[in-house]
Design a protein around this motif. Structure first.
Motif, mmCIF file in Angstrom:
data_model
loop_
_atom_site.group_PDB
_atom_site.id
_atom_site.type_symbol
_atom_site.label_atom_id
_atom_site.label_comp_id
_atom_site.label_asym_id
_atom_site.label_seq_id
_atom_site.Cartn_x
_atom_site.Cartn_y
_atom_site.Cartn_z
ATOM 1 N N TYR A 66 72.781 53.309 65.096
ATOM 2 C CA TYR A 66 72.210 51.963 65.036
ATOM 3 C C TYR A 66 72.447 51.322 66.397
ATOM 4 N N LEU A 67 71.363 50.870 67.032
ATOM 5 C CA LEU A 67 71.444 50.292 68.363
ATOM 6 C C LEU A 67 71.057 48.818 68.299
ATOM 7 N N ARG A 68 71.920 47.951 68.775
ATOM 8 C CA ARG A 68 71.646 46.510 68.795
ATOM 9 C C ARG A 68 70.788 46.166 70.013
ATOM 10 N N SER A 69 69.881 45.218 69.821
ATOM 11 C CA SER A 69 68.998 44.776 70.893
ATOM 12 C C SER A 69 69.062 43.255 71.016
ATOM 13 N N ILE A 72 64.284 42.503 70.659
ATOM 14 C CA ILE A 72 63.706 43.614 69.911
ATOM 15 C C ILE A 72 62.183 43.626 69.950
ATOM 16 N N GLU A 101 64.436 44.946 62.454
ATOM 17 C CA GLU A 101 64.699 46.344 62.809
ATOM 18 C C GLU A 101 63.416 47.168 62.904
ATOM 19 N N PHE A 114 66.925 50.483 65.642
ATOM 20 C CA PHE A 114 67.157 49.390 66.591
ATOM 21 C C PHE A 114 67.133 48.093 65.800
#
Length: 121
Positions: A66-69, A72, A101, A114
């Motif tokens: 899981y990649l935080r942005s 987004i 997401e 993301f």
């Protein structure tokens, strides 16, 4: 004290993984290419590491990160503009758990999700 985490995901082919992440997702190679069974990539403030698993069956791979942005919408649009396939069940949208997401599957079916919080800090 723990200061960061660098997930390790399986890859069947180093050149294929490197090409996907560098050309499609704009990651950079870090470290050295001396080790054919290992790959380290960086984008912005994150690193993802990969280990060779030639016999991996992509349909049985449950690797996920899981990649935080911070932006987004811009990230999602840039991937669409570059023709990067979005997971059919992972189109950009607001989720009931308070995240906006979207998801991708890499060539080995590692799931990359993301997300950005819908609640402003």
């Amino acid at each position: 004290m723990i200061v960061s985490v660098h997930p390790k995901l399986p890859m069947r082919n180093k050149a294929m993984t490197k090409s996907y992440y560098c050309n499609s997702l704009s990651f950079d190679v870090i470290g050295t290419d001396e080790f054919p069974e290992y790959l380290m990539l960086r984008k912005d403030d994150i690193e993802i590491h990969f280990f060779l698993f030639e016999n991996l069956n992509p349909k049985e791979n449950y690797g996920q990160i899981y990649l935080r942005s911070k932006d987004i919408d811009k990230l999602y649009q840039s991937l669409l503009d570059n023709g990067v396939p979005i997971h059919p069940n992972g189109k950009l949208g607001n989720r009931p758990w308070g995240q906006k997401e979207f998801s991708l599957l890499d060539p080995d079916h590692n799931l990359l999700t993301f997300g950005q919080s819908l609640i402003e800090d």
